[in-house]
Design a protein around this motif. Structure first.
Motif, PDB file in Angstrom:
ATOM      1  N   PRO A  67       0.828  -1.204   0.000  1.00 16.89           N
ATOM      2  CA  PRO A  67       0.000   0.000   0.000  1.00 16.89           C
ATOM      3  C   PRO A  67       0.864   1.256   0.000  1.00 16.89           C
ATOM      4  O   PRO A  67       1.920   1.270   0.633  1.00 16.89           O
ATOM      5  CB  PRO A  67      -0.793  -0.114   1.306  1.00 16.89           C
ATOM      6  CG  PRO A  67      -0.087  -1.122   2.132  1.00 16.89           C
ATOM      7  CD  PRO A  67       0.664  -2.012   1.218  1.00 16.89           C
ATOM      8  N   TYR A  85      -1.424   6.425   6.277  1.00 24.05           N
ATOM      9  CA  TYR A  85      -2.009   5.147   5.892  1.00 24.05           C
ATOM     10  C   TYR A  85      -2.336   5.134   4.408  1.00 24.05           C
ATOM     11  O   TYR A  85      -2.109   6.127   3.701  1.00 24.05           O
ATOM     12  CB  TYR A  85      -3.235   4.825   6.744  1.00 24.05           C
ATOM     13  CG  TYR A  85      -4.229   5.941   6.909  1.00 24.05           C
ATOM     14  CD1 TYR A  85      -4.116   6.846   7.959  1.00 24.05           C
ATOM     15  CD2 TYR A  85      -5.277   6.109   6.019  1.00 24.05           C
ATOM     16  CE1 TYR A  85      -5.020   7.875   8.122  1.00 24.05           C
ATOM     17  CE2 TYR A  85      -6.195   7.116   6.169  1.00 24.05           C
ATOM     18  CZ  TYR A  85      -6.063   8.001   7.221  1.00 24.05           C
ATOM     19  OH  TYR A  85      -6.956   9.011   7.366  1.00 24.05           O
ATOM     20  N   ASN A 106     -14.433  -4.430   0.652  1.00 22.62           N
ATOM     21  CA  ASN A 106     -14.633  -4.156   2.074  1.00 22.62           C
ATOM     22  C   ASN A 106     -14.800  -2.677   2.369  1.00 22.62           C
ATOM     23  O   ASN A 106     -14.877  -2.262   3.521  1.00 22.62           O
ATOM     24  CB  ASN A 106     -13.453  -4.680   2.893  1.00 22.62           C
ATOM     25  CG  ASN A 106     -13.390  -6.178   2.847  1.00 22.62           C
ATOM     26  OD1 ASN A 106     -14.403  -6.839   2.622  1.00 22.62           O
ATOM     27  ND2 ASN A 106     -12.212  -6.719   3.027  1.00 22.62           N
ATOM     28  N   GLU A 107     -14.807  -1.888   1.321  1.00 30.13           N
ATOM     29  CA  GLU A 107     -14.888  -0.453   1.521  1.00 30.13           C
ATOM     30  C   GLU A 107     -16.327  -0.065   1.868  1.00 30.13           C
ATOM     31  O   GLU A 107     -17.264  -0.473   1.188  1.00 30.13           O
ATOM     32  CB  GLU A 107     -14.478   0.206   0.210  1.00 30.13           C
ATOM     33  CG  GLU A 107     -13.982   1.598   0.375  1.00 30.13           C
ATOM     34  CD  GLU A 107     -13.596   2.158  -0.974  1.00 30.13           C
ATOM     35  OE1 GLU A 107     -13.537   1.403  -1.964  1.00 30.13           O
ATOM     36  OE2 GLU A 107     -13.369   3.378  -1.018  1.00 30.13           O
ATOM     37  N   MET A 108     -16.473   0.716   2.932  1.00 29.51           N
ATOM     38  CA  MET A 108     -17.828   1.091   3.331  1.00 29.51           C
ATOM     39  C   MET A 108     -18.120   2.517   2.886  1.00 29.51           C
ATOM     40  O   MET A 108     -17.308   3.404   3.087  1.00 29.51           O
ATOM     41  CB  MET A 108     -17.956   1.006   4.846  1.00 29.51           C
ATOM     42  CG  MET A 108     -17.736  -0.384   5.376  1.00 29.51           C
ATOM     43  SD  MET A 108     -17.542  -0.332   7.142  1.00 29.51           S
ATOM     44  CE  MET A 108     -17.574  -2.063   7.529  1.00 29.51           C
ATOM     45  N   TYR A 163     -20.704   5.280   3.595  1.00 27.92           N
ATOM     46  CA  TYR A 163     -21.837   5.708   4.404  1.00 27.92           C
ATOM     47  C   TYR A 163     -22.366   7.073   3.961  1.00 27.92           C
ATOM     48  O   TYR A 163     -23.122   7.702   4.677  1.00 27.92           O
ATOM     49  CB  TYR A 163     -21.450   5.746   5.891  1.00 27.92           C
ATOM     50  CG  TYR A 163     -21.559   4.393   6.551  1.00 27.92           C
ATOM     51  CD1 TYR A 163     -22.795   3.906   6.938  1.00 27.92           C
ATOM     52  CD2 TYR A 163     -20.448   3.603   6.772  1.00 27.92           C
ATOM     53  CE1 TYR A 163     -22.917   2.661   7.541  1.00 27.92           C
ATOM     54  CE2 TYR A 163     -20.557   2.358   7.373  1.00 27.92           C
ATOM     55  CZ  TYR A 163     -21.798   1.890   7.755  1.00 27.92           C
ATOM     56  OH  TYR A 163     -21.921   0.662   8.349  1.00 27.92           O
ATOM     57  N   PRO A 217     -27.242   6.647   3.364  1.00 29.89           N
ATOM     58  CA  PRO A 217     -27.509   5.611   4.366  1.00 29.89           C
ATOM     59  C   PRO A 217     -27.696   4.253   3.698  1.00 29.89           C
ATOM     60  O   PRO A 217     -28.539   4.118   2.815  1.00 29.89           O
ATOM     61  CB  PRO A 217     -28.805   6.068   5.036  1.00 29.89           C
ATOM     62  CG  PRO A 217     -28.942   7.497   4.720  1.00 29.89           C
ATOM     63  CD  PRO A 217     -28.186   7.769   3.472  1.00 29.89           C
ATOM     64  N   PRO A 218     -26.878   3.285   4.060  1.00 35.32           N
ATOM     65  CA  PRO A 218     -27.011   1.977   3.423  1.00 35.32           C
ATOM     66  C   PRO A 218     -28.264   1.249   3.905  1.00 35.32           C
ATOM     67  O   PRO A 218     -28.726   1.542   5.001  1.00 35.32           O
ATOM     68  CB  PRO A 218     -25.751   1.249   3.875  1.00 35.32           C
ATOM     69  CG  PRO A 218     -25.290   1.944   5.115  1.00 35.32           C
ATOM     70  CD  PRO A 218     -25.826   3.335   5.074  1.00 35.32           C
ATOM     71  N   MET A 239     -23.989  -2.589   4.968  1.00 29.60           N
ATOM     72  CA  MET A 239     -22.843  -1.900   5.544  1.00 29.60           C
ATOM     73  C   MET A 239     -22.246  -0.917   4.560  1.00 29.60           C
ATOM     74  O   MET A 239     -21.109  -0.479   4.716  1.00 29.60           O
ATOM     75  CB  MET A 239     -21.791  -2.908   5.976  1.00 29.60           C
ATOM     76  CG  MET A 239     -22.254  -3.749   7.131  1.00 29.60           C
ATOM     77  SD  MET A 239     -21.154  -5.137   7.383  1.00 29.60           S
ATOM     78  CE  MET A 239     -22.336  -6.433   7.641  1.00 29.60           C
ATOM     79  N   PRO A 270     -16.214 -12.769   8.603  1.00 31.92           N
ATOM     80  CA  PRO A 270     -16.320 -11.458   7.993  1.00 31.92           C
ATOM     81  C   PRO A 270     -14.986 -10.748   8.145  1.00 31.92           C
ATOM     82  O   PRO A 270     -14.256 -11.072   9.063  1.00 31.92           O
ATOM     83  CB  PRO A 270     -17.410 -10.754   8.809  1.00 31.92           C
ATOM     84  CG  PRO A 270     -17.632 -11.589  10.017  1.00 31.92           C
ATOM     85  CD  PRO A 270     -17.008 -12.914   9.805  1.00 31.92           C
ATOM     86  N   PRO A 271     -14.634  -9.835   7.292  1.00 28.57           N
ATOM     87  CA  PRO A 271     -15.423  -9.279   6.194  1.00 28.57           C
ATOM     88  C   PRO A 271     -15.179  -9.972   4.854  1.00 28.57           C
ATOM     89  O   PRO A 271     -15.372  -9.349   3.829  1.00 28.57           O
ATOM     90  CB  PRO A 271     -14.900  -7.850   6.138  1.00 28.57           C
ATOM     91  CG  PRO A 271     -13.450  -7.962   6.511  1.00 28.57           C
ATOM     92  CD  PRO A 271     -13.343  -9.129   7.464  1.00 28.57           C
TER      93      PRO A 271
END
Lengths: 344, 645
Positions: A63, A75, A105-107, A109, A112-113, A128, A288-289
């Motif tokens: 990364p 990060y 795995n990226e959320m 928000y 609203p999910p 999610m 998970p995830p």
């Protein structure tokens, strides 16, 4: 040069001529190739970043921290943010994102999910806020690797035990047969659920548990096949030439029973996918995830109002299982012993 | 946004009108001293107290008696005993609630002590002993009177070598030094240390055991095995719990409901029925309460599944505190929009459960304080509350919220700050990175397991996981079935435990932080932590008589817990929310100030406020059948007991 035996060649030709199976095979191969290279098409990492005259290709490899591109954090870079940042600052730096810029795995928000299908998320998001298309594709990778791993283990156990009991007969056969009968009576899903409730196995562990409870079918087939082949002349011939048991079983008998193994393979793979999906559905599958179809299905059933969740995963699952079944049918047809074997 | 919406709603609502369904203030019945004429061995000059002379009941005058309420619980109990092996599971709190305490407190004014099983009490001159007088009317559900010998018998049982419940013994011995009988209905409880008066009353709370019942049961068990029924007389017989469990019976109780073991179905449902001719029915604090005849709990592990059962009218009420269930599942469901069921929300002002990520300090890499602190810095609770929980839960700054003066409000916890986390980790030698962005040290990845049991917590844990990954910490989710997860936590088999502990009225650190528990196979010292400073403070707190000094010590312990990063506190919820079908009725003040569990709580001092309206049930069910709208969607928000900010 690698050369096919004429009979195998004929079988493959036959498989090729069965259009339904052949196209299903092509389709599944493309899917497999796509899922192996999924990072290039569906990923939160950019394909290419040009910043201060330096080019980088973040898709594979370590990364790259945000600092490298002038974002103030240590990060991993959020490339969508970077793209917006470059656009806003009007710099000449460039970010090329994959076709679907969402990792599994990226959320998200921001809406609203679960969010409805849109230009941003083609198949919407799950509860999610994760992109469903991305999870489907990566989930397919997980399912198919699981199925292949499980089938590999199942066959190693089943074929070995089946061949041994068929070849040796007597008490070895007696014991493996009884073991098999007892084992067959154990309800597979329940046992796996009980085990996983106490011991949370990883991916390989889960495949192993599943394999331990599904080798019986192939073992009994292999036993019958070996039993039949054992009395054929070529086995006697091999034995009289001084070949050992291992050689006879694995070099002579096994190749002659392979058609059974191969034609049952697709059904086993489909079984593996279904097993993982049902376990995930019940919440006892992969941790998970990790993207998983069963988990999506479970979410979808919990949220029938968000039709896109269940809709996408059910469609994907149906298509994949149907094509595997088509391949299986084709293979069975092509490897049909009635067509190619001559009996004395 | 939701927060503002909620506060707008509350601000716009007119000040709640005085409830019209309250009972008039009741006279508390007078004590008849002749019942205690046989008392002996009491110190002179005891000042007997009997609580307030008048009392405002909190039940409703409109309540109707009878009917059945169906609710759910997550696992089937391992046993119906409240002591002995395998009795300390999540069902224990139900069992405890079936019995009345010696004394209770007014749930709306927790500072007022009320009589319950005992009618009078007095604090001894040694400030360690409390004297109790049992209500002469008190009866077990099998008809036996509750006697002082039932309390001394409990003490004998706890110390019986055949009890096989070491936790209970340890807890008992650390608190109570002796129970003495002073007559047929009088007894005293002596604590192991002196305490302030309010705590004396609290900690002298113990429980009686129906001596008659157990004697008879054991005699019969021995007889059945062809043994001498008088062998082992009084003490527990070997394997007593197996006899009990095999018999499929339940202990007699002193409270309003008892387990109807004949109607219970293993792994499916637990059924409670109203105790026949319950002795305390007419007490002023029980007016308008415990109205329902039968309470059935279906075993449903998962909250979402439970909600589906609720939608199918298989449950009468359902817990809706979780935002997604409250808002989407319930708020957008057919039953709610058609006015067949309603949502209800009640604020409370009570000790908050200590929900947190408990770190096992003996499991590498969490044995390193810097890693623990880094993990705390990398835990984005605020973000989780804002996104996953829609701003409806609040970040808990420290673990002792709502504990009055004991709450060390100066402690704010470590803020979410990736840079600080990274700095700490680098200092601790986690300098390399692997391909997934997880830190490494000497070839070991910074990968930590997190043990949880509820599927509904997955989105929260995953959010925290994604954020922690930014600091190079990988959390690996390990889900276990609820009981297994709890056992693993108590055995500290794992690294991080995502769990909420329900605290007592007074803060108690001995159970969770004293080094005694650190080496035991099973204990509540979840962080497996050992620190002579904490031990010393806990011991001092146990002995302290001065409330202010005690508060200081308590604050100090909390500070050490924070400094050592033993727990990463998560969130708290200053309200409870539920949904119920129209036929389940509630008083106008729907809940009590100190009710932190469930609005439709059936037992306990805050429980049993609801009642069933059979006519309404017929009406609602037929409307549902005909898909007919019954009215506008109804959401009751009761701010009566909202915590002052």
């Amino acid at each position: 040069m690698f050369q096919l035996r004429p009979i195998t060649k004929r079988r493959l030709q036959r498989f090729h001529s069965l259009k339904r199976g052949w196209y299903a095979f092509l389709f599944l191969s493309i899917c497999l190739a796509f899922t192996v290279l999924a990072e290039v098409f569906i990923n939160s990492r950019a394909l290419y970043v040009q910043h201060e005259g330096k080019s980088s290709f973040p898709t594979y490899g370590d990364p790259i921290p945000g600092k490298v591109f002038g974002l103030g954090y240590g990060y991993e870079t959020d490339y969508k943010e970077l793209q917006a940042h470059f656009a806003a600052s009007g710099s000449s730096s460039k970010v090329i994102m994959p076709l679907i810029p969402w990792g599994p795995n990226e959320m998200d928000y921001s809406v609203p999910p679960p969010a409805k299908p849109s230009a941003k998320h083609w198949l919407g998001t799950d509860i999610m806020g994760r992109d469903i298309l991305s999870r489907l594709v990566y989930g397919f990778r997980v399912s198919i690797s699981f199925a292949l791993l499980m089938v590999g283990m199942t066959y190693s156990i089943g074929v070995t035990l089946g061949c041994l009991s068929g070849y040796y007969g007597s008490w070895i056969d007696l014991i493996t047969q009884r073991l098999q009968e007892i084992w067959m009576c154990l309800p597979f899903l329940f046992i796996v659920i009980i085990i996983t409730a106490f011991w949370s196995p990883g991916f390989v562990g889960l495949a192993f548990i599943c394999a331990i409870f599904s080798w019986m079918g192939i073992a009994s087939t292999m036993r019958a096949m070996t039993f039949k082949e054992k009395s054929r002349e070529y086995v006697t011939a091999a034995r009289s030439l001084g070949a050992g048991t291992g050689r006879i079983v694995f070099r002579h008998i096994l190749p002659n029973t392979l058609s059974i193994v191969i034609s049952s393979l697709p059904f086993q793979v489909a079984g593996g996918i279904s097993a993982l999906t049902s376990l995930d559905f019940l919440g006892y599958g992969v941790p998970p995830p990790m993207p998983s179809w069963g988990e999506l299905m479970e979410q979808g059933l919990g949220r029938l109002d968000a039709w896109w969740i269940l809709g996408s995963v059910a469609t994907a699952m149906t298509i994949i299982l149907i094509s595997i079944t088509f391949i299986g049918e084709g293979l069975r047809e092509a490897f049909d012993p009635k067509r190619h074997s001559t009996y004395d | 946004m939701i927060n503002t919406l909620l506060s707008c709603l509350l601000a716009a609502a007119p000040a709640p009108a005085a409830p019209t369904d309250l009972f008039p203030v009741q006279e508390v019945p007078q004590v008849k001293p002749q019942a205690y004429a046989d008392e002996t061995g009491l110190p002179s000059g005891l000042k007997w107290e009997s609580g307030p002379q008048q009392l405002q009941p909190w039940g409703s005058t409109e309540a109707k008696k009878g009917g059945k309420l169906v609710s759910f619980l997550p696992t089937y109990p391992k046993s119906f005993r409240h002591f002995g092996p395998a009795s300390n599971d999540s069902f224990r709190s139900y069992l405890d609630n079936l019995n009345l305490a010696q004394l209770s407190s007014d749930p709306n004014h927790p500072e007022i002590t009320l009589p319950s099983l005992c009618q009078q009490w007095a604090i001894g001159p040694d400030r360690k002993t409390v004297y109790f007088r049992i209500d002469p009317e008190a009866r077990w559900s099998d008809g036996n009177p509750v006697l002082a010998s039932d309390f001394t018998y409990a003490q004998e049982l706890v110390h019986d070598p055949d009890l096989e419940h070491p936790d209970l013994l340890a807890g008992w011995d650390s608190n109570i030094s002796d129970i003495k009988s002073h007559g047929r209905l009088s007894f005293s409880v002596t604590l192991s240390s002196e305490k302030p008066a309010d705590e004396l009353l609290y900690y002298s709370g113990t429980w009686p055991v129906d001596r008659e019942f157990w004697m008879k049961f054991q005699r019969e068990a021995l007889k059945k095995d062809g043994k001498n029924p008088n062998e082992n007389f009084g003490a527990l017989i070997k394997d007593w719990h197996k006899y009990f469990d095999d018999a499929g019976i339940a202990e007699p109780v002193t409270g309003p409901y008892m387990i109807d073991s004949a109607k219970c179905e293993k792994m499916r449902k637990v059924v409670f029925t109203k105790t026949p001719n319950w002795w305390a029915e007419k007490k002023p604090w029980n007016l308008g309460r415990y109205n329902v005849e039968t309470i059935e709990y279906k075993v449903i592990e998962d909250l979402e599944v439970a909600f589906r059962f609720f939608q199918g009218t298989e449950l009468d009420c359902c817990f809706l505190t979780m935002p997604e269930i409250w808002r989407e599942k319930a708020g957008e469901s057919e039953g709610f929009l058609n006015g067949w069921f309603y949502r209800v929300m009640a604020f409370n002002d009570v000790q908050q459960p200590m929900i947190g990520m408990y770190l096992n300090t003996r499991s590498a890499p969490l044995d390193d304080l810097q890693v623990r602190r880094a993990l705390w810095h990398a835990t984005d609770v605020e973000g989780m509350c804002k996104t996953v929980l829609r701003g409806e839960y609040a970040r808990m700054p420290h673990i002792l919220m709502g504990y009055r003066q004991y709450d060390n409000k100066e402690l704010k916890g470590l803020p979410f700050n990736i840079d600080s986390a990274v700095a700490l980790l680098e200092e601790a030698g986690w300098n390399q990175m692997d391909i997934h962005g997880v830190r490494m040290k000497n070839g070991k990845r910074l990968s930590i397991e997190i043990n949880y049991s509820q599927k509904t917590h997955v989105p929260r844990i995953l959010y925290i996981r994604q954020q922690a990954l930014k600091a190079g910490i990988e959390l690996v989710l390990k889900k276990y079935e609820a009981t297994t997860s709890f056992n693993k936590t108590r055995r500290r088999q794992g690294q991080i435990f995502w769990i909420g502990w329900q605290g007592n009225y007074f803060p108690d650190f001995r159970d969770g932080y004293h080094s005694d528990g650190a080496y035991q196979y099973e204990s509540n010292n979840t962080s497996n932590y050992e620190d002579p400073r904490i031990d010393k403070l806990i011991e001092a707190m146990d002995l302290e008589k001065d409330s202010a000094a005690k508060t200081r010590q308590c604050h100090e312990i909390q500070k050490i817990i924070q400094d050592q990063a033993l727990v990463i506190p998560l969130y708290y919820v200053p309200y409870i929310r539920s949904g119920a079908w129209n036929w389940v009725k509630l008083p106008q003040v729907v809940s009590t100030k100190t009710n932190g569990d469930e609005i439709f709580e059936a037992f306990g001092i805050s429980g049993g406020l609801f009642w069933i309206d059979e006519e309404e049930k017929k009406k609602t069910l037929s409307a549902r059948e005909a898909k007919q709208k019954l009215g506008e969607p109804k959401t009751i928000i009761d701010p009566t007991w909202k915590m002052a900010e």
